[in-house]
Motif scaffolding. Sequence first.
Motif, short mmCIF file in Angstrom:
data_model
loop_
_atom_site.label_atom_id
_atom_site.label_comp_id
_atom_site.label_asym_id
_atom_site.label_seq_id
_atom_site.Cartn_x
_atom_site.Cartn_y
_atom_site.Cartn_z
N GLU A 123 0.82 -1.20 0.00
CA GLU A 123 0.00 0.00 0.00
C GLU A 123 0.86 1.25 0.00
O GLU A 123 1.94 1.27 0.55
CB GLU A 123 -0.88 0.07 1.25
N SER A 124 0.31 2.30 -0.58
CA SER A 124 0.93 3.61 -0.56
C SER A 124 0.02 4.56 0.20
O SER A 124 -1.19 4.55 0.00
CB SER A 124 1.13 4.13 -1.98
N THR A 125 0.59 5.36 1.07
CA THR A 125 -0.16 6.41 1.74
C THR A 125 0.48 7.73 1.40
O THR A 125 1.64 7.96 1.70
CB THR A 125 -0.15 6.22 3.27
N THR A 126 -0.28 8.60 0.75
CA THR A 126 0.27 9.90 0.40
C THR A 126 0.23 10.79 1.63
O THR A 126 -0.74 10.79 2.38
CB THR A 126 -0.53 10.55 -0.75
N GLU B 114 -4.42 9.72 1.86
CA GLU B 114 -5.18 8.75 1.09
C GLU B 114 -4.37 7.47 0.94
O GLU B 114 -3.18 7.50 0.69
CB GLU B 114 -5.50 9.30 -0.30
N LYS B 115 -5.06 6.32 1.07
CA LYS B 115 -4.40 5.03 0.88
C LYS B 115 -4.82 4.45 -0.45
O LYS B 115 -5.94 4.60 -0.89
CB LYS B 115 -4.78 4.06 1.99
N ARG B 116 -3.86 3.77 -1.07
CA ARG B 116 -4.12 3.12 -2.35
C ARG B 116 -3.28 1.87 -2.42
O ARG B 116 -2.12 1.86 -1.99
CB ARG B 116 -3.78 4.11 -3.46
N THR B 117 -3.86 0.80 -2.93
CA THR B 117 -3.13 -0.45 -3.09
C THR B 117 -2.30 -0.39 -4.37
O THR B 117 -2.84 -0.19 -5.45
CB THR B 117 -4.09 -1.65 -3.14
N ASP C 68 -0.83 -6.18 -10.94
CA ASP C 68 -0.98 -6.00 -9.50
C ASP C 68 0.16 -6.65 -8.71
O ASP C 68 0.01 -7.03 -7.56
CB ASP C 68 -2.33 -6.55 -9.03
#
Length: 116
Positions: free
Chosen positions: A3-6, A11-14, A41
Motif C-alpha cells: 500500500e501507498s499512503t500519500t 489517502e491510501k491506495r493499493t 498487481d
Amino acid sequence: MCESTTTPGGEKRTLASDVDAADTFLTQARGLMFRRSIPDDYAMCFAFEEAKERNLHMVFVPFDIDALWLVDGEVRAKKRLRAWRGFGSAVADTIVELPAGAADGVEVGDEVRTVE
C-alpha cells in the motif's frame, strides 16, 4: 499487499495485491531477471537490515518497471527503469519493484508498506 499512503491527504491506495519478498541472496540477485512480464498487481520487495546506497539494474529484464527506494517505509526515491538498460541508485532499507505505471502518483515522502 503493498500500500501507498500519500502524506498530504493521507489517502491510501493499493499498489499491488500480489507481493513477492526477495529475501534470500539468490532471489535478491535474480530479482525480475529472465521473466517475460509481471502482472499489473504485482510487486517484488527487497528488505535489507540497514539503509545504505542500493543499486538496481535492468539487465535481462525485458520490460519497464517503477522502482521505489524506501527508508523506514518512507519513499526516498522513485524512478522508471527502462527495459534492458535502466539503472537506478539511492539510499534504502527496502526496495519495491512494480510494473511501469503502478507507482504513478507516489511521490518522495509518501509512505509505502506491505500488509499481510
